[in-house]
Write a protein that holds these residues in place. Structure first.
Motif, PDB file in Angstrom:
ATOM      1  N   MET A  94      21.471  22.991  48.768  1.00 43.11           N
ATOM      2  CA  MET A  94      21.253  24.258  49.473  1.00 43.11           C
ATOM      3  C   MET A  94      19.788  24.614  49.660  1.00 43.11           C
ATOM      4  O   MET A  94      19.464  25.678  50.180  1.00 43.11           O
ATOM      5  CB  MET A  94      21.994  25.423  48.793  1.00 43.11           C
ATOM      6  CG  MET A  94      23.480  25.170  48.588  1.00 43.11           C
ATOM      7  SD  MET A  94      24.359  24.730  50.124  1.00 43.11           S
ATOM      8  CE  MET A  94      24.484  26.334  50.910  1.00 43.11           C
ATOM      9  N   ASP A  95      18.848  23.747  49.251  1.00 40.82           N
ATOM     10  CA  ASP A  95      17.432  23.993  49.518  1.00 40.82           C
ATOM     11  C   ASP A  95      17.148  23.770  51.007  1.00 40.82           C
ATOM     12  O   ASP A  95      17.622  22.798  51.605  1.00 40.82           O
ATOM     13  CB  ASP A  95      16.551  23.052  48.701  1.00 40.82           C
ATOM     14  CG  ASP A  95      16.480  23.446  47.241  1.00 40.82           C
ATOM     15  OD1 ASP A  95      16.832  24.598  46.937  1.00 40.82           O
ATOM     16  OD2 ASP A  95      16.092  22.607  46.416  1.00 40.82           O
ATOM     17  N   VAL A  96      16.374  24.665  51.606  1.00 39.80           N
ATOM     18  CA  VAL A  96      15.986  24.516  53.011  1.00 39.80           C
ATOM     19  C   VAL A  96      14.753  23.628  53.093  1.00 39.80           C
ATOM     20  O   VAL A  96      13.750  23.884  52.417  1.00 39.80           O
ATOM     21  CB  VAL A  96      15.703  25.886  53.654  1.00 39.80           C
ATOM     22  CG1 VAL A  96      15.163  25.703  55.073  1.00 39.80           C
ATOM     23  CG2 VAL A  96      16.962  26.736  53.667  1.00 39.80           C
ATOM     24  N   VAL A  97      14.829  22.589  53.889  1.00 43.60           N
ATOM     25  CA  VAL A  97      13.689  21.697  54.091  1.00 43.60           C
ATOM     26  C   VAL A  97      12.760  22.276  55.149  1.00 43.60           C
ATOM     27  O   VAL A  97      11.553  22.377  54.964  1.00 43.60           O
ATOM     28  CB  VAL A  97      14.163  20.291  54.501  1.00 43.60           C
ATOM     29  CG1 VAL A  97      12.972  19.392  54.823  1.00 43.60           C
ATOM     30  CG2 VAL A  97      15.019  19.680  53.405  1.00 43.60           C
ATOM     31  N   CYS A  98      13.333  22.663  56.285  1.00 39.60           N
ATOM     32  CA  CYS A  98      12.527  23.263  57.342  1.00 39.60           C
ATOM     33  C   CYS A  98      13.434  23.935  58.361  1.00 39.60           C
ATOM     34  O   CYS A  98      14.652  23.713  58.388  1.00 39.60           O
ATOM     35  CB  CYS A  98      11.638  22.226  58.034  1.00 39.60           C
ATOM     36  SG  CYS A  98      12.551  21.001  58.986  1.00 39.60           S
ATOM     37  N   LYS A  99      12.826  24.742  59.205  1.00 39.01           N
ATOM     38  CA  LYS A  99      13.519  25.387  60.310  1.00 39.01           C
ATOM     39  C   LYS A  99      12.755  25.060  61.581  1.00 39.01           C
ATOM     40  O   LYS A  99      11.566  25.347  61.689  1.00 39.01           O
ATOM     41  CB  LYS A  99      13.598  26.892  60.101  1.00 39.01           C
ATOM     42  CG  LYS A  99      14.342  27.639  61.182  1.00 39.01           C
ATOM     43  CD  LYS A  99      14.435  29.125  60.851  1.00 39.01           C
ATOM     44  CE  LYS A  99      15.178  29.892  61.922  1.00 39.01           C
ATOM     45  NZ  LYS A  99      15.288  31.342  61.601  1.00 39.01           N
ATOM     46  N   VAL A 100      13.452  24.436  62.533  1.00 40.59           N
ATOM     47  CA  VAL A 100      12.825  24.042  63.792  1.00 40.59           C
ATOM     48  C   VAL A 100      13.104  25.128  64.823  1.00 40.59           C
ATOM     49  O   VAL A 100      14.256  25.483  65.079  1.00 40.59           O
ATOM     50  CB  VAL A 100      13.360  22.684  64.279  1.00 40.59           C
ATOM     51  CG1 VAL A 100      12.657  22.284  65.578  1.00 40.59           C
ATOM     52  CG2 VAL A 100      13.168  21.614  63.214  1.00 40.59           C
ATOM     53  N   ASP A 101      12.041  25.664  65.399  1.00 39.76           N
ATOM     54  CA  ASP A 101      12.137  26.770  66.356  1.00 39.76           C
ATOM     55  C   ASP A 101      11.844  26.231  67.753  1.00 39.76           C
ATOM     56  O   ASP A 101      10.762  25.698  68.009  1.00 39.76           O
ATOM     57  CB  ASP A 101      11.135  27.855  65.973  1.00 39.76           C
ATOM     58  CG  ASP A 101      11.277  29.107  66.822  1.00 39.76           C
ATOM     59  OD1 ASP A 101      11.891  29.032  67.904  1.00 39.76           O
ATOM     60  OD2 ASP A 101      10.766  30.160  66.410  1.00 39.76           O
TER      61      ASP A 101
END
Length: 309
Positions: A94-101
């Motif tokens: 459940m760790d977020v690696v990244c968010k691509v916008d």
């Protein structure tokens, strides 16, 4: 092509997305064509393709949108596509690696593969027709250009290669099997109540979620569609490239299609426990499998090869 008599007749073998796209472009150019596809070889005006009517989703960006504009179907496409602005990539802990916008780049749409297929199919009109094709039901079709749009294991390519091999002009690399480094399980759920079970997908940014496993050789991605379906893709990354299995798979399916249901259930069983990164409760991939009609689940091999011929 200065006169109507100069225009060729094009025979297209294969009614997947590639075959239909070519047919739609020929339709716009007023060039005669016939599309042939098993198991409906005797009815070229009603093409069908298992490989395109099943499957998950396709993400469409500016390259295809420009083509859709030229074909004057861009507004029809936007009506079946869901704009997406965010991609959330995380791990199964459940760790977020990244968010691509995507907001500051170009517009992308998510569309279910079957919906895109139906859009292209609507661009095709029934057609009657130096190439002759004989089909298994003894029908024949005459034309000037033959196009093999019949998939990775193209029968058209194989017939051409037999001729080249007999003359010693077929490169050795073209005779080798198609290697692949991953298998892929794909599907599309029935329409769901996002508000009740998956509120994350109500976000105007149209996010989709990609999960990278820390403990298993899998990656899985879930995309929402405009119709309230969830399209999912589960990638199994293999230790080394294989080439024998896809050919055996094609023979087992016996319909010249690498998009079969063989072994799909086994992969579903192996991956049911994998955790989803969204939902009102702790959800697993098995929850999506249970919401997906069996005829919308397929297991495929992702071959990668460039042919010299």
């Amino acid at each position: 092509m200065s006169t109507e008599a100069d225009k060729p007749t094009v025979l297209i073998v294969g009614a997947g997305l590639g075959g239909l796209m070519l047919g739609a472009l020929l339709e716009k150019a007023d060039i005669s064509y016939v599309i042939l596809s098993a198991p409906h070889m005797s009815s070229p005006s009603t093409p069908d393709s298992c490989s395109s009517r099943v499957g998950s989703t396709i993400m469409v960006g500016p390259n295809l949108m420009a083509l859709f504009e030229q074909m004057n179907i861009d507004e029809e496409f936007k009506a079946i596509g869901k704009p997406t602005l965010d991609c959330i990539i995380g791990k199964d802990d459940m760790d977020v690696v990244c968010k691509v916008d995507f907001r500051h780049t170009v517009e992308y749409y998510i569309v279910g593969r079957p919906a895109l297929y139906e859009l292209l199919l609507r661009q095709i009109s029934p057609h009657k027709s130096g190439v002759e094709i004989s089909t298994t039901d003894k029908s024949t079709y005459d034309g000037d250009i033959l196009v093999g749009a019949d998939g990775a294991y193209s029968a058209v390519r194989q017939r051409m290669y037999e001729t080249l091999k007999a003359t010693g002009s077929l490169p050795k690399s073209d005779q080798e099997h198609l290697p692949f480094k991953s298998t892929c399980l794909v599907g599309q759920t029935k329409p769901l109540d996002f508000a009740a079970d998956f509120p994350e997908f109500l976000d105007e940014s149209g996010p989709f979620y990609c999960t990278l496993s820390k403990t298993s050789p899998y990656t899985w991605t879930v995309f929402p569609t405009i119709n309230g379906n969830l399209c999912w893709v589960v990638m199994h990354h293999l230790d080394k490239a294989s080439s024998k299995a896809p050919e055996e798979h094609r023979i087992r399916e016996s319909e010249n299609s690498q998009w079969g249901s063989h072994a799909a259930q086994a992969m579903c069983d192996e991956t049911r426990h994998l955790i989803l990164r969204f939902g009102t409760k702790k959800a697993i991939l098995g929850d999506l499998y249970d919401l997906t009609p069996q005829d919308r689940i397929s297991k495929v091999m992702l071959e990668e090869k460039a042919f010299q011929t």
